[in-house]
Enzyme design. Structure first.
Site, mmCIF file in Angstrom:
data_model
loop_
_atom_site.group_PDB
_atom_site.id
_atom_site.type_symbol
_atom_site.label_atom_id
_atom_site.label_comp_id
_atom_site.label_asym_id
_atom_site.label_seq_id
_atom_site.Cartn_x
_atom_site.Cartn_y
_atom_site.Cartn_z
ATOM 1 N N LYS A 6 35.277 43.141 40.111
ATOM 2 C CA LYS A 6 35.821 43.536 40.943
ATOM 3 C C LYS A 6 36.621 42.675 41.945
ATOM 4 C CE LYS A 6 34.752 47.020 44.847
ATOM 5 N NZ LYS A 6 33.597 47.406 44.963
ATOM 6 N N VAL A 13 38.728 47.209 39.501
ATOM 7 C CA VAL A 13 37.437 46.962 38.325
ATOM 8 C C VAL A 13 37.592 46.979 36.729
ATOM 9 C CG1 VAL A 13 34.846 47.365 37.417
ATOM 10 C CG2 VAL A 13 36.016 47.922 39.805
ATOM 11 N N ASP A 73 27.692 54.894 52.292
ATOM 12 C CA ASP A 73 28.020 55.455 51.036
ATOM 13 C C ASP A 73 27.686 56.305 49.420
ATOM 14 O OD1 ASP A 73 30.749 56.359 50.713
ATOM 15 O OD2 ASP A 73 31.581 54.212 49.702
#
Length: 864
Positions: free
Chosen positions: A19, A4, A112
């Site tokens: 990104k 990033v 996540d």
């Protein structure tokens, strides 16, 4: 798997984050699919608490996403400083739950959720990284949001058969056992996140992956109340429901979780609701908390009665716990160089501690455990590190560079000996006091009624300090800590037991903290866990195995002192773990507080740029501190360094474009001087590696030299060196040979250098010509340190030994002239370095303030 970059959108004149999927990953079909999945997931989500996606594309075989640039702090870094205030936990919890609710209603499971995927910004929490996102079952989506349709249609088996995705310690049991996830799996991860924000530790954590998996599937995390006794019961219940092993026993939608958190927050802030005990210290004297005060008094009386009556104590089947809040209008000061951790009298009836007023005045207080009213010790201004006499009648403490004693029932303190910057003391049965007078010194003994101090120990073997002495029963031997300021992991760092006559001295155990002794046991910290282990006083050895006494005990890593004590069956400690945040506070020239700068962190050095627009500081754990830049106007903090285990002593270049700082890549190597651009672009560049640890103090006005203190050279006092920032020059010493020489500061016109030296026996401020040529002026005569030039060079500021910010006019012509000193105000700093404040051109002061929101003390009777 991604990289990033911060970038500038030239069309819309805004910062963005780009990104990219590196080429080596782009060849992996699964990772590329995961990258594409993130793009599709985020593109379907528009929510203020979800990182926005602006663009997606591919160029020269590089896939990229253009995303919202988030100017804030990862939740992982905030949690590194320990527990979060309950108000912040509720605020961020609601925002994260709202973001998850949006994703779930759109048909997306995050899979996540963890602290690393949450950024805390000034506008709130931001959820990011949907690289493992998955489409929900259509029926489940319909049950959550009947009007929604699944936004992404991705095959469920995007990962290899049998491979788990996500971060283990936040994964739900069903995801680990069966590889299946739905919205309730995110709710489990959310419960882990909330647990960690409240306790400062993970809900499930083991030394091995297998151990963590076993905990998640079959174990329960320790009760939150173990680490946070004053947590609202409703909040504890919400988190326990989120962490239920069976998905059917959890909340079924994150929207319900969010509603529950809203209700708890409203109850916390409602004027008609009872005030939580965690906030009792702020309003304990208010009419609405009269019941809380009465309860506290009753508990205190019960504790006192139990302590004084062995028969009643023996009848107690379980420990009795209460909280102690600071005196009204004050706050505890248990960390930093001028702290006063709570100490119990040997008879267990009273506790002494140091508290500080809003104007920075520290005083010593005593509270009987059967009373709700603490009492201040008269004439105890600037007290620190108190300890009791063996008969519980007297207190000793340090103040104004002296060791003093006083009748705990009232009286005038008596000066016993000099102690310029003490690190603890202990009072023995034979009316002998053993103490450490300086931060880098050995131990001394002196009669409790006064006399000539006698040196007992001298640090050797690589050690730089002996501190926190503690007499053992009988007064013939004592414990003490030997440590090295610059090599904290040195194998020689240890707890010693030494006879008072000096005939024996041996290592008891390797630790980096103080200890307490009670009834044949040593109380010691193992990280943030307080343990008790049997100790044979006669042989000076630990026996048997330790047992856990309390967890999440506050540890001050700047002085290596835990906030705990014990006497008989009474235990006292402060929760908070190893990290205590501090404030950066603005003060007016008159001492009026003008508000805070940036967020709460563990700050060390700080220095304003010459143009006054930015401030540089290092923050974090002492052994892993990073350099940060704070934009003064926007009140935004941005991290500058990412490499190295320790970065410290940052200063600005003369033109405000660069940062020069000290860094070491491993704890055992010397700190070298590096430079890098202040905007973060480009790598660091080595300036010099000297024979010792080099701490930059200032840069010359012409930008040619950085002046640094050179430490940690065996047999050599600290020196001040000039190190070139331009080619063609060589590093050379400016001041060598003086005791305690440090903290160089060059005047704005480049002609003079102020510094601190203890050559006279205590810290004083001196000025010499920077370019040499002779001449030396002593600015202070009653003690002083931490000098600062005003930006216009018209006066020099410094701190007295009792932390009074003092200003003296200076003039420079053919020589150097010093005017009369003016005491401005007491500066409530938390100094763990020589750079704890700085001055602005308009007369304001920015300072590293005291500890942020310290928690109450926990008192436990019958703790075993």
């Amino acid at each position: 798997m991604g990289e990033v970059y911060r970038a500038s959108d030239t069309r819309l004149a805004r910062d963005v984050a780009i990104k990219v999927l590196p080429a080596e990953f782009a060849k992996d079909a699964q990772l590329r699919a995961r990258f594409e999945r993130e793009a599709r997931a985020i593109s379907s989500l528009n929510h203020p608490n979800i990182c926005m996606l602006f663009d997606v594309g591919s160029q020269h075989d590089v896939d990229y996403l253009v995303m919202e640039y988030l100017d804030g702090e990862p939740l992982t870094e905030r949690l590194a400083r320990g527990q979060m205030p309950i108000a912040d936990v509720l605020r961020y919890g609601i925002e994260i739950a709202d973001a998850l609710d949006k994703a779930h209603r759109t048909g997306i499971i995050h899979r996540d959720l963890k602290p690393g995927n949450v950024i805390l910004t000034r506008s709130g929490a931001k959820l990011l990284d949907f690289g493992l996102a998955k489409a929900m079952n259509a029926a489940l989506v319909a049950s959550i949001s009947p009007s929604s349709s699944t936004a992404i249609h991705i095959e469920d088996q995007i990962t290899a058969e049998g491979v788990l995705v996500g971060t283990f310690c936040y994964m739900a049991p069903e995801l680990i056992e069966y590889g299946q996830a739905d919205a309730r799996s995110d709710i489990f991860a959310f419960g882990c996140l909330m647990y960690e924000m409240l306790t400062g530790r993970r809900a499930f954590s083991s030394a091995s992956r297998a151990g963590t998996i076993a905990q998640i599937i079959a174990g329960d995390p320790p009760a939150i109340a173990t680490f946070r006794p004053m947590i609202p019961m409703a909040l504890d219940r919400v988190i326990r429901t989120c962490l239920a092993k069976n998905p059917d026993d959890r909340f079924q939608t994150v929207h319900d979780v969010m509603l529950a958190l809203h209700w708890i927050r409203d109850e916390q802030s409602s004027p008609s609701a009872p005030i939580p005990l965690a906030r009792a210290r702020r309003r304990v004297w208010g009419e609405r908390t009269a019941w809380a005060l009465a309860l506290l008094v009753a508990i205190g009386a019960a504790i006192g009665t139990a302590i004084w009556s062995k028969r009643e104590m023996d009848s107690l089947a379980r420990p009795l716990t209460a909280s102690i809040v600071p005196p009204r209008g004050l706050r505890f000061v248990f960390t930093g160089d001028y702290a006063g951790s709570p100490v119990l009298s040997p008879d267990g009836r009273r506790v002494a501690f140091v508290a500080v007023s809003p104007d920075g005045q520290r005083t010593l207080w005593v509270r009987a455990l059967d009373s709700a009213d603490p009492r201040v010790i008269d004439n105890s201004d600037d007290a620190m590190f108190p300890f009791w006499s063996p008969d519980s009648h007297f207190l000793a403490f340090f103040a104004h560079g002296k060791l003093k004693t006083v009748d705990a029932g009232g009286g005038v303190p008596t000066v016993i000996a000099d102690a310029p910057n003490a690190r603890g003391g202990t009072w023995g049965d034979e009316n002998v006091i053993v103490y450490t007078p300086e931060t880098r010194a050995g131990l001394y003994r002196v009669a409790a009624n006064g006399g000539t101090p006698v040196a007992l120990t001298t640090p050797s073997g690589g050690m730089t300090t002996h501190r926190w002495p503690l007499f053992l029963p009988g007064g013939e031997s004592f414990l003490y800590l030997a440590a090295n300021h610059d090599l904290l992991d040195s194998p020689a760092t240890a707890l010693h037991v030494r006879s008072l006559d000096g005939k024996s001295d041996r290592v008891v155990t390797h630790t980096l903290a103080n200890v307490a002794y009670v009834d044949g046991k040593l109380l010691m910290l193992r990280e943030s866990t307080l343990v008790a282990q049997p100790f044979d006083v006669a042989r000076g050895v630990l026996t048997e195995v330790p047992s856990i006494v309390a967890q999440n005990v506050h540890f001050d890593s700047s002085t290596w002192h835990g906030v705990f004590d014990a006497a008989g069956r009474t235990l006292i400690y402060q929760a908070g773990g190893s990290i205590a945040g501090t404030h950066l506070i603005w003060f007016g020239h008159d001492g009026a507080s003008l508000g805070a700068l940036a967020d709460v962190a563990r700050y060390y050095d700080l220095k304003l740029s010459p143009d006054g627009h930015r401030l540089v500081t290092n923050a974090g754990e002492p052994t892993r501190a990073a350099i940060w830049i704070v934009d003064v106007a926007r009140n935004v903090r941005t991290r500058l360094t990412f490499e190295g285990s320790m970065n410290e002593a940052p200063v600005w270049s003369a033109d405000s474009s660069e940062i020069i700082y000290a860094s070491r890549d491993t704890p055992s190597e010397r700190a070298a001087i590096y430079r890098r651009r202040g905007d973060g672009n480009g790598p660091r560049q080595l300036v010099a590696r000297l024979d010792g640890d080099a701490d930059p103090g200032t840069v010359s006005a012409d930008g040619r030299w950085v002046v640094a203190t050179l430490w940690n050279r065996p047999g050599v006092n600290p020196q001040i060196w000039a190190v070139p920032l331009v080619p063609g020059e060589k590093a050379h010493p400016l001041l060598a040979g003086e005791i305690g020489t440090r903290d160089p500061r060059i005047s704005p016109d480049g002609r003079w250098m102020a510094y601190t030296s203890s050559v006279s026996g205590r810290d004083e401020i001196y000025v010499v010509p920077f370019a040499g040529g002779g001449g030396k002026w002593q600015v202070t005569t009653a003690g002083g340190h931490s000098s600062r030039w005003s930006p216009d060079g018209a006066h020099l500021d410094y701190l007295t030994s009792d932390n009074i910010l003092t200003e003296v006019d200076v003039k420079s012509g053919l020589g150097f002239e010093i005017g009369a000193a003016r005491a401005l105000f007491r500066l409530d700093v938390n100094p763990v370095s020589s750079s704890d404040y700085d001055l602005t051109a308009d007369g304001r002061v920015i300072a590293n303030g005291g500890e942020a929101d310290p928690t109450p003390l926990t008192l436990v009777a019958n703790w075993r």
